[in-house]
Design a protein around this motif. Structure first.
Motif, PDB file in Angstrom:
ATOM      1  N   THR A  51       0.901  -1.115  -0.107  1.00  0.00           N
ATOM      2  CA  THR A  51       0.035   0.130   0.174  1.00  0.00           C
ATOM      3  C   THR A  51       0.803   1.164   0.076  1.00  0.00           C
ATOM      4  O   THR A  51       1.897   1.605   0.568  1.00  0.00           O
ATOM      5  N   VAL A  52       0.476   2.225  -0.936  1.00  0.00           N
ATOM      6  CA  VAL A  52       1.234   3.365  -1.078  1.00  0.00           C
ATOM      7  C   VAL A  52       0.395   4.690  -0.262  1.00  0.00           C
ATOM      8  O   VAL A  52      -0.518   4.757  -0.597  1.00  0.00           O
ATOM      9  N   SER A  53       0.837   5.002   0.751  1.00  0.00           N
ATOM     10  CA  SER A  53       0.333   6.429   1.194  1.00  0.00           C
ATOM     11  C   SER A  53       1.290   7.569   1.329  1.00  0.00           C
ATOM     12  O   SER A  53       2.474   7.446   1.710  1.00  0.00           O
ATOM     13  N   VAL A  54       0.619   8.677   0.815  1.00  0.00           N
ATOM     14  CA  VAL A  54       1.472   9.512   0.802  1.00  0.00           C
ATOM     15  C   VAL A  54       1.303  10.604   1.956  1.00  0.00           C
ATOM     16  O   VAL A  54       0.198  11.238   2.154  1.00  0.00           O
ATOM     17  N   ASP A  55       2.080  10.894   2.971  1.00  0.00           N
ATOM     18  CA  ASP A  55       1.988  11.739   4.024  1.00  0.00           C
ATOM     19  C   ASP A  55       1.887  13.030   3.631  1.00  0.00           C
ATOM     20  O   ASP A  55       3.163  13.609   3.182  1.00  0.00           O
ATOM     21  N   PRO A  56       1.120  14.044   3.888  1.00  0.00           N
ATOM     22  CA  PRO A  56       1.046  15.485   3.428  1.00  0.00           C
ATOM     23  C   PRO A  56       2.190  16.236   4.141  1.00  0.00           C
ATOM     24  O   PRO A  56       2.538  17.296   3.633  1.00  0.00           O
ATOM     25  N   ASN A  57       2.516  15.857   5.358  1.00  0.00           N
ATOM     26  CA  ASN A  57       3.458  16.716   6.091  1.00  0.00           C
ATOM     27  C   ASN A  57       5.018  16.404   5.836  1.00  0.00           C
ATOM     28  O   ASN A  57       5.720  16.822   6.506  1.00  0.00           O
ATOM     29  N   VAL A  58       5.084  15.326   4.976  1.00  0.00           N
ATOM     30  CA  VAL A  58       6.404  14.840   4.976  1.00  0.00           C
ATOM     31  C   VAL A  58       7.541  15.871   4.424  1.00  0.00           C
ATOM     32  O   VAL A  58       6.800  16.967   3.590  1.00  0.00           O
ATOM     33  N   ASP A  59       8.697  15.965   4.636  1.00  0.00           N
ATOM     34  CA  ASP A  59       9.520  17.338   4.216  1.00  0.00           C
ATOM     35  C   ASP A  59      10.096  16.926   3.063  1.00  0.00           C
ATOM     36  O   ASP A  59      11.070  16.051   2.835  1.00  0.00           O
ATOM     37  N   LEU A  60       9.750  17.450   1.872  1.00  0.00           N
ATOM     38  CA  LEU A  60      10.222  17.281   0.523  1.00  0.00           C
ATOM     39  C   LEU A  60      11.316  17.952   0.243  1.00  0.00           C
ATOM     40  O   LEU A  60      11.459  18.945   0.681  1.00  0.00           O
ATOM     41  N   PRO A  61      12.295  17.347  -0.391  1.00  0.00           N
ATOM     42  CA  PRO A  61      13.398  18.180  -0.697  1.00  0.00           C
ATOM     43  C   PRO A  61      13.068  19.339  -1.453  1.00  0.00           C
ATOM     44  O   PRO A  61      12.282  19.152  -2.466  1.00  0.00           O
ATOM     45  N   HIS A  62      13.747  20.496  -1.370  1.00  0.00           N
ATOM     46  CA  HIS A  62      13.755  21.568  -2.187  1.00  0.00           C
ATOM     47  C   HIS A  62      14.934  21.848  -3.000  1.00  0.00           C
ATOM     48  O   HIS A  62      15.889  21.487  -2.725  1.00  0.00           O
ATOM     49  N   LEU A  63      14.665  22.530  -4.273  1.00  0.00           N
ATOM     50  CA  LEU A  63      15.823  23.153  -4.828  1.00  0.00           C
ATOM     51  C   LEU A  63      16.592  24.135  -4.424  1.00  0.00           C
ATOM     52  O   LEU A  63      16.254  24.866  -3.846  1.00  0.00           O
ATOM     53  N   THR A  64      17.952  24.173  -4.629  1.00  0.00           N
ATOM     54  CA  THR A  64      18.798  25.436  -4.362  1.00  0.00           C
ATOM     55  C   THR A  64      18.212  26.460  -4.831  1.00  0.00           C
ATOM     56  O   THR A  64      18.173  26.490  -6.284  1.00  0.00           O
ATOM     57  N   PRO A  65      17.822  27.608  -4.374  1.00  0.00           N
ATOM     58  CA  PRO A  65      17.707  28.867  -5.026  1.00  0.00           C
ATOM     59  C   PRO A  65      18.803  29.144  -5.974  1.00  0.00           C
ATOM     60  O   PRO A  65      20.111  29.194  -5.714  1.00  0.00           O
ATOM     61  N   ALA A  66      18.487  29.761  -7.070  1.00  0.00           N
ATOM     62  CA  ALA A  66      19.560  30.061  -8.040  1.00  0.00           C
ATOM     63  C   ALA A  66      20.258  31.458  -7.581  1.00  0.00           C
ATOM     64  O   ALA A  66      19.672  32.351  -6.761  1.00  0.00           O
ATOM     65  N   GLY A  67      21.633  31.735  -7.963  1.00  0.00           N
ATOM     66  CA  GLY A  67      22.302  33.083  -7.771  1.00  0.00           C
ATOM     67  C   GLY A  67      23.106  32.908  -6.386  1.00  0.00           C
ATOM     68  O   GLY A  67      23.913  33.713  -6.141  1.00  0.00           O
ATOM     69  N   ARG A  68      22.986  31.888  -5.606  1.00  0.00           N
ATOM     70  CA  ARG A  68      24.110  31.529  -4.607  1.00  0.00           C
ATOM     71  C   ARG A  68      24.603  30.547  -4.905  1.00  0.00           C
ATOM     72  O   ARG A  68      24.402  29.587  -5.625  1.00  0.00           O
ATOM     73  N   MET A  69      25.974  30.449  -4.246  1.00  0.00           N
ATOM     74  CA  MET A  69      26.886  29.501  -4.440  1.00  0.00           C
ATOM     75  C   MET A  69      26.370  28.222  -3.460  1.00  0.00           C
ATOM     76  O   MET A  69      26.042  28.386  -2.311  1.00  0.00           O
ATOM     77  N   PRO A  70      26.055  27.103  -3.938  1.00  0.00           N
ATOM     78  CA  PRO A  70      25.604  26.040  -2.976  1.00  0.00           C
ATOM     79  C   PRO A  70      26.636  25.525  -2.199  1.00  0.00           C
ATOM     80  O   PRO A  70      27.689  25.569  -2.482  1.00  0.00           O
ATOM     81  N   LYS A  71      26.069  25.311  -0.910  1.00  0.00           N
ATOM     82  CA  LYS A  71      27.273  24.334  -0.177  1.00  0.00           C
ATOM     83  C   LYS A  71      27.807  23.155  -0.807  1.00  0.00           C
ATOM     84  O   LYS A  71      27.112  22.141  -0.915  1.00  0.00           O
ATOM     85  N   THR A  72      29.063  23.013  -0.595  1.00  0.00           N
ATOM     86  CA  THR A  72      29.531  21.892  -1.066  1.00  0.00           C
ATOM     87  C   THR A  72      30.426  20.961   0.055  1.00  0.00           C
ATOM     88  O   THR A  72      30.724  21.625   0.929  1.00  0.00           O
ATOM     89  N   GLN A  73      30.173  19.828  -0.243  1.00  0.00           N
ATOM     90  CA  GLN A  73      30.844  18.865   0.709  1.00  0.00           C
ATOM     91  C   GLN A  73      32.269  18.945   0.753  1.00  0.00           C
ATOM     92  O   GLN A  73      32.877  19.080  -0.224  1.00  0.00           O
ATOM     93  N   PRO A  74      32.882  18.891   2.035  1.00  0.00           N
ATOM     94  CA  PRO A  74      34.311  18.942   1.851  1.00  0.00           C
ATOM     95  C   PRO A  74      34.840  17.756   1.344  1.00  0.00           C
ATOM     96  O   PRO A  74      34.637  16.611   2.073  1.00  0.00           O
TER      97      PRO A  74
END
Lengths: 254, 146
Positions: free
Chosen positions: B117-140
């Protein structure tokens, strides 16, 4: 009754052939094989009367009947022989007879190629496997017990009867035939005038030329170049697949 | 008028084909089943060359060459399949392969798996795209030399 009287020339050899194949099938009880062989020969001789005489060309006619009879009789013995090795050898005889028919059809290259591919490769490898698998020389029970011999034979010969009946009736509708003096109940399936295949090039004037390497090669590597490439790919894939499927040496061959 | 009468060849081709069918249905030897299939191909090839002669062009013969090619492929594949089947059961009998289940495996007796059964929780924290124009954080991580 009227219908059966009209078509007895077709029905009787079919019944005889069906009986012959069923009788020759290996079974638990030993049947005298000579009965089946005689019935099969009678069927062949009766159906031979329905085939058209080759107009004026007796040598070709005799050659055709010899090759056709050899092919059909060997095929019947191949599917009914108890010993698989003999079956493979009968199949080799079928192949040789079919190559003779190819020669009569002006296809010498195909005849040679078929002999090389079948007799030289396929039959030899299959014989090799049969002999490896039955080294002990014990009579294997599964070759003595066919699956549903009566049902399969009857169904197969019903199909053959329908095919031959269609061949007969079709010509009667069309009216004309390659045989100008067709007797009733003979196979007259095709019109006398040769119409070129509308999808193909113009027919060659010299009928002996169509099987020559020049014409065949031009057609194969001109009209069918993509098909040749695809066939080559299929060969390559089949080779890879066969190597992948075949047992490894570590697992022991056979 | 062609010298070779077409109907006779069609009759021979049909007869060979039907004998191949009967052999295919009745034999129990794996190799003879394959040989019966080749017998059917022979019947078809006779038809093709007869029509090639009848129409007076080489297309039937070209098609027969393709039939030969496919027959060779089929024989090779069938042979390797038969070899690997023979290795398992040490017999060429087709009846041994009537059942595809493996005998040495235990019979499945447990309860079947619950339906997915597949149930979608509406409160789940979905990933967001990084806003354009700023340098994304890079992993060391290991730096690549440029």
């Amino acid at each position: 009754m009227d219908w059966s009287k009209e078509n007895e020339l077709l029905v009787i050899p079919l019944l005889l052939g069906c009986f012959a194949v069923w009788w020759l099938m290996p079974s638990a009880k030993k049947r005298p094989r000579i009965v089946g062989v005689l019935a099969g020969l009678a069927a062949c001789i009766m159906i031979q009367g329905m085939l058209l005489p080759q107009a004026g060309d007796y040598i070709r006619s005799v050659l055709f009947f010899v090759f056709a009879a050899a092919a059909v009789i060997s095929a019947g013995l191949m599917i009914t022989d108890r010993n698989p090795v003999y079956s493979a050898l009968w199949f080799a005889l079928v192949t040789l007879s079919v190559c003779g028919l190819f020669l009569l059809n002006a296809a010498p290259f195909l005849s040679a190629a078929t002999i090389i591919v079948y007799a030289g490769a396929i039959i030899v490898t299959f014989l090799f496997v049969i002999m490896l698998a039955q080294q002990a020389g014990t009579a294997t029970s599964y070759d003595q017990q066919p699956i549903q011999p009566l049902m399969a034979t009857v169904v197969g010969f019903i199909l053959l009867g329908v095919l031959l009946f269609t061949l007969q009736e079709w010509g009667a509708i069309d009216g004309t035939s390659t045989n100008e003096h067709a007797e009733p109940r003979q196979f007259i399936a095709v019109p006398a005038e040769i119409q070129p295949n509308p999808l193909s090039q113009a027919p060659h004037d010299n009928p002996h030329e169509i099987g020559s390497l020049r014409v065949l090669g031009r057609s194969l590597f001109g009209d069918y170049l993509f098909a040749v490439e695809i066939a080559g790919t299929v060969l390559l894939i089949a080779t890879i697949g066969a190597i992948a499927i075949a047992p490894r040496r570590a697992q022991g061959t056979l | 008028m062609t010298a070779t009468v077409l109907e006779s060849q069609l009759v021979v081709g049909a007869t060979l084909f039907i004998l191949g069918v009967v052999g295919f249905l009745t034999r129990r030897n794996l190799i003879l089943i394959m040989l019966s299939a080749e017998l059917m191909l022979h019947g078809v090839s006779i038809n093709l060359t007869a029509f090639s002669r009848y129409h007076g062009n080489p297309q039937g013969q070209v098609f027969t060459i393709f039939v030969l090619t496919i027959a060779a492929c089929e024989a090779g594949l069938a042979l390797s399949l038969i070899l690997s089947l023979y290795q398992r059961r040490k017999s060429l009998d087709i009846f041994l392969w009537g059942k595809l289940g493996e005998d040495d495996l235990p019979v499945f007796t447990g309860t079947p798996a619950p339906p997915i059964t597949v149930s979608v929780d509406p409160n789940v924290d979905l990933p967001h795209l990084t806003p354009a124009g700023r340098m994304p954080k890079t992993q060391p991580g290991p730096q690549t030399k440029t």
